[in-house]
Design a protein around this motif. Structure first.
Motif, PDB file in Angstrom:
ATOM      1  N   ARG A 190       0.658  -1.208  -0.141  1.00  0.00           N
ATOM      2  CA  ARG A 190      -0.002   0.055  -0.192  1.00  0.00           C
ATOM      3  C   ARG A 190       1.118   1.360   0.120  1.00  0.00           C
ATOM      4  O   ARG A 190       0.870   2.195  -0.698  1.00  0.00           O
ATOM      5  CB  ARG A 190      -1.013   0.043   1.385  1.00  0.00           C
ATOM      6  CG  ARG A 190      -2.033   1.047   1.296  1.00  0.00           C
ATOM      7  CD  ARG A 190      -2.869   0.932   2.281  1.00  0.00           C
ATOM      8  NE  ARG A 190      -3.767  -0.258   2.195  1.00  0.00           N
ATOM      9  CZ  ARG A 190      -3.900  -1.481   2.835  1.00  0.00           C
ATOM     10  NH1 ARG A 190      -2.768  -1.524   3.580  1.00  0.00           N
ATOM     11  NH2 ARG A 190      -4.699  -2.414   2.778  1.00  0.00           N
ATOM     12  N   MET A 191       1.929   1.126   0.705  1.00  0.00           N
ATOM     13  CA  MET A 191       2.791   2.353   0.706  1.00  0.00           C
ATOM     14  C   MET A 191       3.522   2.559  -0.662  1.00  0.00           C
ATOM     15  O   MET A 191       3.858   3.545  -1.105  1.00  0.00           O
ATOM     16  CB  MET A 191       4.009   2.133   1.891  1.00  0.00           C
ATOM     17  CG  MET A 191       3.235   2.479   3.146  1.00  0.00           C
ATOM     18  SD  MET A 191       4.797   2.405   4.597  1.00  0.00           S
ATOM     19  CE  MET A 191       5.148   0.848   4.685  1.00  0.00           C
ATOM     20  N   LEU A 192       4.036   1.562  -1.235  1.00  0.00           N
ATOM     21  CA  LEU A 192       4.640   1.511  -2.305  1.00  0.00           C
ATOM     22  C   LEU A 192       3.781   1.893  -3.726  1.00  0.00           C
ATOM     23  O   LEU A 192       4.240   2.619  -4.448  1.00  0.00           O
ATOM     24  CB  LEU A 192       5.270   0.185  -2.910  1.00  0.00           C
ATOM     25  CG  LEU A 192       6.343  -0.684  -2.091  1.00  0.00           C
ATOM     26  CD1 LEU A 192       6.403  -2.084  -2.470  1.00  0.00           C
ATOM     27  CD2 LEU A 192       7.469   0.364  -2.416  1.00  0.00           C
ATOM     28  N   LEU A 193       2.362   1.821  -3.449  1.00  0.00           N
ATOM     29  CA  LEU A 193       1.414   2.169  -4.387  1.00  0.00           C
ATOM     30  C   LEU A 193       1.400   3.855  -4.321  1.00  0.00           C
ATOM     31  O   LEU A 193       0.967   4.367  -5.525  1.00  0.00           O
ATOM     32  CB  LEU A 193       0.046   1.600  -4.116  1.00  0.00           C
ATOM     33  CG  LEU A 193      -0.425   0.457  -4.331  1.00  0.00           C
ATOM     34  CD1 LEU A 193      -1.698  -0.103  -3.926  1.00  0.00           C
ATOM     35  CD2 LEU A 193      -0.424   0.119  -5.912  1.00  0.00           C
ATOM     36  N   THR A 194       1.768   4.388  -3.325  1.00  0.00           N
ATOM     37  CA  THR A 194       2.025   5.728  -3.195  1.00  0.00           C
ATOM     38  C   THR A 194       3.192   6.303  -3.769  1.00  0.00           C
ATOM     39  O   THR A 194       3.657   7.334  -4.323  1.00  0.00           O
ATOM     40  CB  THR A 194       1.647   6.398  -1.859  1.00  0.00           C
ATOM     41  OG1 THR A 194       0.201   6.059  -1.368  1.00  0.00           O
ATOM     42  CG2 THR A 194       1.704   7.761  -1.733  1.00  0.00           C
ATOM     43  N   ILE A 195       4.355   5.539  -3.136  1.00  0.00           N
ATOM     44  CA  ILE A 195       5.881   6.100  -3.360  1.00  0.00           C
ATOM     45  C   ILE A 195       6.300   6.004  -4.854  1.00  0.00           C
ATOM     46  O   ILE A 195       6.638   6.843  -5.397  1.00  0.00           O
ATOM     47  CB  ILE A 195       6.541   5.221  -2.456  1.00  0.00           C
ATOM     48  CG1 ILE A 195       6.446   5.480  -0.868  1.00  0.00           C
ATOM     49  CG2 ILE A 195       8.072   5.676  -2.742  1.00  0.00           C
ATOM     50  CD1 ILE A 195       7.114   4.418   0.052  1.00  0.00           C
ATOM     51  N   LEU A 196       5.931   4.844  -5.399  1.00  0.00           N
ATOM     52  CA  LEU A 196       6.522   4.727  -6.550  1.00  0.00           C
ATOM     53  C   LEU A 196       6.129   5.558  -7.665  1.00  0.00           C
ATOM     54  O   LEU A 196       6.936   6.282  -8.571  1.00  0.00           O
ATOM     55  CB  LEU A 196       6.105   3.088  -7.313  1.00  0.00           C
ATOM     56  CG  LEU A 196       6.909   1.957  -6.261  1.00  0.00           C
ATOM     57  CD1 LEU A 196       6.335   0.758  -6.875  1.00  0.00           C
ATOM     58  CD2 LEU A 196       8.636   2.099  -6.470  1.00  0.00           C
ATOM     59  N   PRO A 197       4.692   5.749  -7.888  1.00  0.00           N
ATOM     60  CA  PRO A 197       4.511   6.944  -9.046  1.00  0.00           C
ATOM     61  C   PRO A 197       5.091   8.546  -8.547  1.00  0.00           C
ATOM     62  O   PRO A 197       5.140   9.179  -9.563  1.00  0.00           O
ATOM     63  CB  PRO A 197       2.980   7.148  -8.765  1.00  0.00           C
ATOM     64  CG  PRO A 197       2.321   5.858  -8.159  1.00  0.00           C
ATOM     65  CD  PRO A 197       3.622   5.460  -7.293  1.00  0.00           C
ATOM     66  N   GLU A 198       5.199   8.646  -7.454  1.00  0.00           N
ATOM     67  CA  GLU A 198       5.590  10.166  -6.888  1.00  0.00           C
ATOM     68  C   GLU A 198       7.007  10.107  -7.069  1.00  0.00           C
ATOM     69  O   GLU A 198       7.480  11.158  -7.656  1.00  0.00           O
ATOM     70  CB  GLU A 198       5.502  10.318  -5.275  1.00  0.00           C
ATOM     71  CG  GLU A 198       4.060  10.550  -5.119  1.00  0.00           C
ATOM     72  CD  GLU A 198       3.321  11.768  -5.393  1.00  0.00           C
ATOM     73  OE1 GLU A 198       4.333  12.683  -5.791  1.00  0.00           O
ATOM     74  OE2 GLU A 198       2.345  11.903  -5.386  1.00  0.00           O
TER      75      GLU A 198
END
Length: 389
Positions: A190-198
């Motif tokens: 869930r955290m990676l879903l936010t981090i990677l696009p950013e």
């Protein structure tokens, strides 16, 4: 038990030897330097017995004192530990209430005697961050790390706090230190879903999306939208940094299932157009349109700038005979005739498309046709119709 046996043996010996010694007391002399002690054997035995009893009593008293002090220390230690656990619980409740200052004070104070000191320090770190005290947060995290030796719980908490501050690079660095099995956890995904696009890590994001869909972290509609957006950004990044060859190479290496998604195919074509390679875009687009007459692909075809548009025009005219009721296809052919300055043909196609599905593009196309045909009133009329939509 041994002491009691020894004492009974002494009493038995006294009872046995007493009568004999009564008639013959004997003589005992103890000399030490200039001192001498004289006594009867009976007195010596009795004195030895008294000394033995005193020794036993002294040992018992020493043991009792030792146990008393130990129990007292244990009682105080248990009381302090119990108080620390109470403070920890109160701190957790304060954290839930949003009383971050009190929560930090309680859990940090109780950390040394807590059953789980790392949990206290992690809670204190989160409370400190909520108060904007980054230095104290880092100190608590360091203490938790020192206790647990980079335990997964510490790294996940650290990443979550860094993510709250939108420090995406640091959060990703914390996650990458996790053991492989922890990367499969839903909280980490869930955290990676936010981090990677950013961070613009589009390929990693694309690889993550199917896993997130399988885990139920996103629904299918969200998955399709995010996958298309990710490919769009990836293709544009490849086009801008490495050129159209990189886009084509990546497209050829993609899974067949994803190639069948027209939004992704359209993104690849647009990336080729943005890199200036309209010929490569048409080569890919022409093959796709023959198999999938998709409206988004037709919109991309309208963005092509070909030196010779006749092959595309012939292909679309052939498709029109198979799909005579496709308004988007008619409109695209009309735009190509407009580019070729073939005004009557363009006008006829725009009007036919309008009957099926009115659109801004058709009104604008008709306005331009009438302007070129020196019919200003009709041109103004269609421009107003376009603005009204």
């Amino acid at each position: 038990m041994v002491k009691i046996i020894v004492l009974l043996v002494c009493i038995a010996l006294g009872l046995a030897l007493g009568p004999q010694l009564a008639g013959n007391k004997g003589y005992v002399l103890i000399a030490f330097d200039n001192y001498t002690i004289e006594m009867s054997v009976t007195s010596a035995i009795f004195l030895s017995f008294i000394c033995f009893c005193v020794l036993l009593l002294s040992l018992w008293l020493a043991r009792w004192l030792w146990l008393s002090f130990s129990r007292s220390g244990a009682w105080w230690g248990h009381r302090r530990k119990q108080k620390a656990n109470v403070h920890t619980q109160q701190g957790m409740l304060a954290m839930m209430r949003g009383d971050y200052q009190n929560a930090e004070k309680l859990v940090s104070k109780a950390a040394n005697l807590s059953d789980a000191p790392a949990l206290n320090y992690l809670t204190a770190a989160e409370a400190a961050q909520e108060q904007g005290q980054d230095k104290k947060r880092d100190k608590y995290l360091e203490q938790a790390t020192r206790i647990t030796n980079n335990d997964a719980a510490v790294l996940v908490t650290q990443a979550r706090l860094q993510l709250k501050q939108q420090n995406y690079s640091a959060a990703l660095s914390s996650i990458e230190q996790l053991p492989h099995e922890n990367l499969k956890q839903d909280a980490v995904k869930r955290m990676l879903l936010t981090i990677l696009p950013e961070l613009g890590l589009w390929q990693r994001y694309i690889d993550l999306l199917p896993l997130a869909l399988k885990a139920g972290l996103i629904d299918n509609a969200h998955y399709q939208i995010e996958l298309s957006s990710a490919y769009k950004n990836l293709f544009l990044e490849l086009a801008n940094s490495q050129g159209s060859d990189a886009v084509a190479k990546h497209w050829n290496g993609m899974p067949r299932k994803q190639k069948k998604q027209m939004t992704i195919a359209a993104a690849a074509c647009r990336a080729l157009i943005s890199s200036g390679d309209n010929a490569a875009a048409y080569q890919l687009l022409g093959d796709l349109i023959n198999r999938h007459l998709d409206s988004e692909l037709l919109d991309v075809a309208a963005e092509l700038h070909l030196n010779d548009p006749h092959p595309l025009l012939q292909q679309l005219s052939s498709l029109r005979r198979k799909h005579p009721e496709n308004a988007v296809l008619m409109r695209l052919i009309g735009q190509l005739h407009l580019q070729q300055q073939q005004w009557p043909e363009a006008k006829e196609l725009f009007e036919q498309s309008m009957k099926l599905a009115p659109s801004i593009e058709c009104y604008q196309g008709l306005a331009e046709v009438h302007r070129q045909l020196d019919e200003p009133e009709q041109a103004i009329h269609y421009y107003r119709q376009a603005l009204a939509i």
